[in-house]
Design a protein around this motif. Structure first.
Motif, PDB file in Angstrom:
ATOM      1  N   ASP A   1      -2.524   5.451  -1.920  1.00 57.81           N
ATOM      2  CA  ASP A   1      -1.232   4.784  -2.098  1.00 57.81           C
ATOM      3  C   ASP A   1      -1.010   4.404  -3.552  1.00 57.81           C
ATOM      4  N   ARG A   2      -2.083   3.982  -4.237  1.00 55.81           N
ATOM      5  CA  ARG A   2      -1.935   3.605  -5.651  1.00 55.81           C
ATOM      6  C   ARG A   2      -1.531   4.818  -6.498  1.00 55.81           C
TER       7      ARG A   2
ATOM      8  N   GLU B   1       1.687  -4.811  -8.452  1.00 55.07           N
ATOM      9  CA  GLU B   1       1.986  -4.194  -7.165  1.00 55.07           C
ATOM     10  C   GLU B   1       0.984  -3.077  -6.859  1.00 55.07           C
ATOM     11  N   SER B   2       0.597  -2.331  -7.894  1.00 55.47           N
ATOM     12  CA  SER B   2      -0.369  -1.260  -7.690  1.00 55.47           C
ATOM     13  C   SER B   2      -1.725  -1.819  -7.273  1.00 55.47           C
TER      14      SER B   2
ATOM     15  N   ALA C   1      -2.257  -4.474  -5.624  1.00 50.58           N
ATOM     16  CA  ALA C   1      -2.205  -5.065  -4.289  1.00 50.58           C
ATOM     17  C   ALA C   1      -2.341  -4.038  -3.180  1.00 50.58           C
ATOM     18  N   LEU C   2      -2.163  -2.743  -3.510  1.00 56.66           N
ATOM     19  CA  LEU C   2      -2.301  -1.698  -2.501  1.00 56.66           C
ATOM     20  C   LEU C   2      -3.782  -1.437  -2.236  1.00 56.66           C
ATOM     21  N   ALA C   3      -4.139  -1.376  -0.967  1.00 51.75           N
ATOM     22  CA  ALA C   3      -5.548  -1.248  -0.597  1.00 51.75           C
ATOM     23  C   ALA C   3      -6.055   0.176  -0.777  1.00 51.75           C
ATOM     24  N   ALA C   4      -5.246   1.163  -0.410  1.00 56.09           N
ATOM     25  CA  ALA C   4      -5.700   2.550  -0.422  1.00 56.09           C
ATOM     26  C   ALA C   4      -5.516   3.172  -1.799  1.00 56.09           C
ATOM     27  N   GLU C   5      -6.522   3.912  -2.252  1.00 55.03           N
ATOM     28  CA  GLU C   5      -6.439   4.610  -3.533  1.00 55.03           C
ATOM     29  C   GLU C   5      -5.328   5.652  -3.499  1.00 55.03           C
TER      30      GLU C   5
ATOM     31  N   PRO D   1       3.493  -0.717   3.068  1.00 56.75           N
ATOM     32  CA  PRO D   1       3.508  -1.407   1.759  1.00 56.75           C
ATOM     33  C   PRO D   1       4.021  -0.502   0.632  1.00 56.75           C
TER      34      PRO D   1
ATOM     35  N   SER E   1       2.983   4.796   4.821  1.00 58.81           N
ATOM     36  CA  SER E   1       2.404   3.518   4.413  1.00 58.81           C
ATOM     37  C   SER E   1       3.526   2.507   4.183  1.00 58.81           C
TER      38      SER E   1
END
Length: 809
Positions: free
Chosen positions: A751-752, A742-743, A745-749, A699, A697
């Motif tokens: 990735d968060r 920043e967390s 702004a991440l689209a995928a759970e 981002p 990912s």
């Protein structure tokens, strides 16, 4: 000495005469019902070359001969009277032995010491006019004989009767209880044993009985107010219900195995004199009001309760001889473990264990971090003794739990039973250590900087023997016969006094404060609590300061009056005097590394030697600096003075490190960790960060590499670890809040969650780095100090030879 009956036939005949044991000989269809148990108990049995049993012996005691003595530790054997009778004596406060009972044939005695881990409560003797035949039964037989219903019932009945009688005798010595009232009390009372989490009484229920706590801990609570506190032994509950009906004002829950005497109030109403006496006398031992033992100072009360709960639930308060480390003083040198290894051949001390944070004074800031290492605590009620098939592990003469290597078969039952991992199994045939016999090897060892190499790992599974701390009781070089105080190698060889053997009821004042005075147990021998009071250390500080000031003052006055060259006495001038005093100081300084090599003999605690080393070093430094004067002389003398300055500088830096670094470690580490644990944890965190930083990912990868890692590896974030006393959980929560935007702004759970793991890993990594740097700081000064000292000594020898040569010309 009693006469032992060696014939197994005599032993069998004795068992046949005892109602509680005769079922061991029961038969069915011509075979013994308990054939295997009978064989092991009476004859002993060989298991693969390892002897187990026998567990019983038959003795005849001559008239007046003692079977057991009051105050002795006898946790490995109990007895049954076979023929005749024995007399029971108790010692009065004025040290007179008075006869209180006779025990007839079939009566058991001594089981209280075995089951409760206490000293003998009475002296048992054969009567003056006749002999007595007694069957001795060892502790391992209990698990076999309990299968016999008659024995189990007899043992339980005897234990309860003797427990009740012992409490009544304690009461008789505490207040005026006539013999008639004592007999009536024994009829009315019951001795009870309860397990952990038993509710003794509930708030609002009628007070219908009195409880006298002999041993154990309880939690009192009042649900409506959310108030709780803790109390120990020595209190009587329910006294207020004797004279008039009442209800319990709070609930009480036991926090572990507890022994107490229970007196139904209904029984007391039939005996007015006993009721009035108990109501008057037991009122002195009534428990304090709920919460009254808890400090009301801000930030103090809750910390006291938390420490009490931790000490009780971990079992540290039930130790009879507890090893503790004050982590503010511990310099993480490992010399305690090395001392244990040197004296026993295999270290029984692991610097991991139970950590307790407490207040050593009634102030919110007086925080003490205490570590109880994984080493034997010599518990009051040791679980390790329950599984040993040979009786090799037991309570020995001085009250310590120890293992007889000759009878240990290496089965590991004791190790698996110990809840503190304080027992290890090692090869009975230890690998020989490398001998260091040559002068070069001894010199290298004397000037060694690196720690001792780790002992070889136990890599065999056969011919093992269990080992544990035995308080160095078998080391006559450390504890010679007639020693007034016990010495423990680990404590003796701690250079800062961080490690001490203590009585937890005295050391932990928050525990002593919640115990009553009605039941007092005999304590095992422990050393002085050097963390609270160390008079020799204080005296050495006073003498060291005064001697330093005095000698420095005299030297300065002498220089001002006589200068360097004017003779004062014979050939002596101030240059000679300051040089000789400095030389004596250096000689004294060099005794410390020599003492540090001595582990197996009593040469005085190492902490005092280190203190003398420091003061003598300062005195020698002042004298040598004055000796050198303003003119450094030739090249040799100049180099000598420079090396001496470096020795002083590195030594003073080491003192500062020893004072500052442990306190910073305690402030930020939470539970104490070894450097090996920290370096392993750092590698794990680095690998996790690298994995997340290589995420597909884009981002997530960008945030981790360009924001998270630079933020937390920054020098400022490292300094924050030292300046702020932050719990790790609070630190991580603060770190996650910094990157909340920043967390989001991440689209995928996925990735968060990965970003959250990266933040936690990076912040934790910096905390681990901070701890590693402090550990290294405690060692980094030592190599230059040793190197410059070695160089200084070599140059000084050359300088002395040069001075003597020119002086003799």
């Amino acid at each position: 000495m009693p006469r032992e009956h060696k014939s197994r036939r005599d032993v069998l005949n004795a068992i046949k005469e005892l109602p509680s044991l005769k079922d061991l000989l029961s038969t069915h269809d011509g075979h013994f019902d308990h054939e295997l148990d009978l064989e092991v108990t009476v004859y002993g049995r060989n298991y693969g070359g390892k002897k187990v049993g026998p567990y019983v012996r038959l003795f005849t005691y001559q008239p007046g001969e003692s079977v057991v003595g009051e105050g002795e530790w006898g946790g490995n054997t109990f007895y049954v009277v076979v023929a005749g009778f024995v007399d029971v004596f108790v010692r009065t406060p004025d040290n007179r032995d008075i006869k209180v009972a006779e025990l007839r044939a079939g009566t058991q005695f001594g089981e209280m010491s075995v089951l409760a881990g206490t000293t003998r409560s009475a002296t048992i003797k054969a009567p003056e006019g006749s002999t007595a035949q007694v069957l001795e039964i060892q502790r391992p037989a209990l698990r076999l004989l309990r299968k016999l219903n008659a024995f189990g019932e007899s043992l339980d009945r005897s234990y309860r009767e003797h427990g009740r009688d012992a409490i009544v005798e304690d009461l008789k010595s505490t207040f005026s209880l006539t013999p008639e009232l004592a007999v009536e009390l024994k009829r009315s009372a019951m001795f009870r044993v309860f397990s952990k989490n038993h509710v003794l009484f509930r708030e609002g229920a009628a007070v219908d009985r009195i409880f006298l706590i002999k041993r154990g801990w309880l939690r009192r609570s009042r649900e409506a107010e959310g108030v709780q506190d803790f109390l120990g032994k020595g209190y009587s509950f329910g006294v207020e219900g004797m004279m008039k009906p009442g209800a319990w004002p709070y609930s009480a829950t036991l926090m572990g195995r507890s022994e107490l005497m229970e007196i139904p109030i209904a029984n007391l109403r039939k005996h007015v004199a006993l009721r009035e006496t108990l109501a008057r006398e037991l009122a002195r031992f009534a428990p304090p009001a709920l919460g009254s033992k808890v400090s009301t100072k801000p930030g103090v009360g809750q910390k006291q309760l938390a420490a009490q709960q931790s000490l009780i639930e971990t079992g540290l308060v039930d130790a009879t001889n507890l090893l503790v480390m004050d982590m503010d003083l511990c310099v993480r040198c490992g010399n305690c473990s090395m001392a244990c290894h040197q004296i026993h051949g295999q270290s029984r001390l692991t610097r991991r264990g139970i950590q307790v944070t407490r207040l050593d004074a009634p102030r919110a800031s007086a925080i003490q971090s205490v570590l109880a290492p994984a080493v034997c605590m010599h518990c009051q009620d040791p679980e390790c003794l329950t599984g040993c098939p040979t009786g090799a592990i037991g309570r020995f003469g001085a009250g310590q739990i120890d293992i007889d290597a000759k009878t240990c078969i290496g089965c590991g039952d004791c190790a698996s039973q110990c809840p503190y991992n304080a027992i290890s199994l090692i090869s009975r045939k230890a690998k020989p250590a490398d001998a260091k016999t040559g002068f070069k090897d001894r010199l290298k060892d004397y000037l060694r900087v690196r720690p001792e190499p780790l002992p070889p790992a136990v890599d065999t599974t056969e011919d093992l023997v269990a080992v544990k701390c035995n308080l160095c009781s078998d080391r006559t070089s450390l504890n010679p016969p007639g020693s007034k105080t016990p010495a423990y190698s680990c404590e003796e060889n701690c250079p800062t006094g961080a490690l001490a053997r203590i009585n937890p009821h005295e050391y932990f004042t928050e525990i002593g404060a919640i115990e009553g005075l009605m039941m007092l147990d005999q304590a095992h021998a422990t050393g002085r609590n050097i963390h609270k009071s160390d008079p020799p250390r204080r005296t050495m500080h006073i003498v060291g300061v005064l001697l330093t000031v005095l000698l420095a003052g005299l030297a300065i006055v002498g220089l001002q009056r006589f200068g360097m060259g004017d003779r004062i006495l014979g050939f002596l001038n101030m240059r000679w005097i300051t040089g000789l005093v400095g030389l004596v100081g250096i000689a004294g300084v060099m005794t410390y590394p020599a003492r540090r090599q001595v582990y197996t003999k009593r040469k005085g605690p190492l902490r005092y030697w280190l203190l003398a080393h420091s003061y003598l070093g300062v005195i020698a430094g002042i004298m040598i600096l004055l000796h050198g004067g303003a003119d450094s002389g030739g090249l040799l003398t100049t180099v000598l003075m420079i090396t001496f300055d470096l020795v002083i500088a590195t030594g003073l830096f080491g003192i500062v490190c020893y004072i500052v670094a442990p306190r910073l470690l305690t402030k930020i580490e939470g539970s104490p960790l070894l450097i090996d644990d920290l370096t392993q944890r750092r590698s794990e965190l680095q690998e996790r960060l690298a994995e997340i930083g290589s995420s597909p990912s884009e981002p997530l990868r960008t945030i981790v590499r360009k924001k998270v890692i630079p933020r937390f590896v920054a020098f400022g974030y490292l300094i924050r670890q030292y300046l702020k006393r932050e719990e790790l959980d609070d630190l991580l929560e603060s770190a996650k809040q910094e990157f909340a935007a920043e967390s989001g702004a991440l689209a995928a759970e996925k990735d968060r969650k990965a970003l959250e793991r990266a933040i936690e890993s990076a912040a934790t990594l910096r905390r681990v780095d901070a701890l590693i740097y402090l550990h290294r700081l405690l060692k980094i000064w030592l190599p230059p100090h040793v190197i410059t000292t070695s160089l200084m000594l070599a140059l000084m020898i050359v300088h002395i030879i040069q001075v003597i040569y020119y002086a003799s010309r």
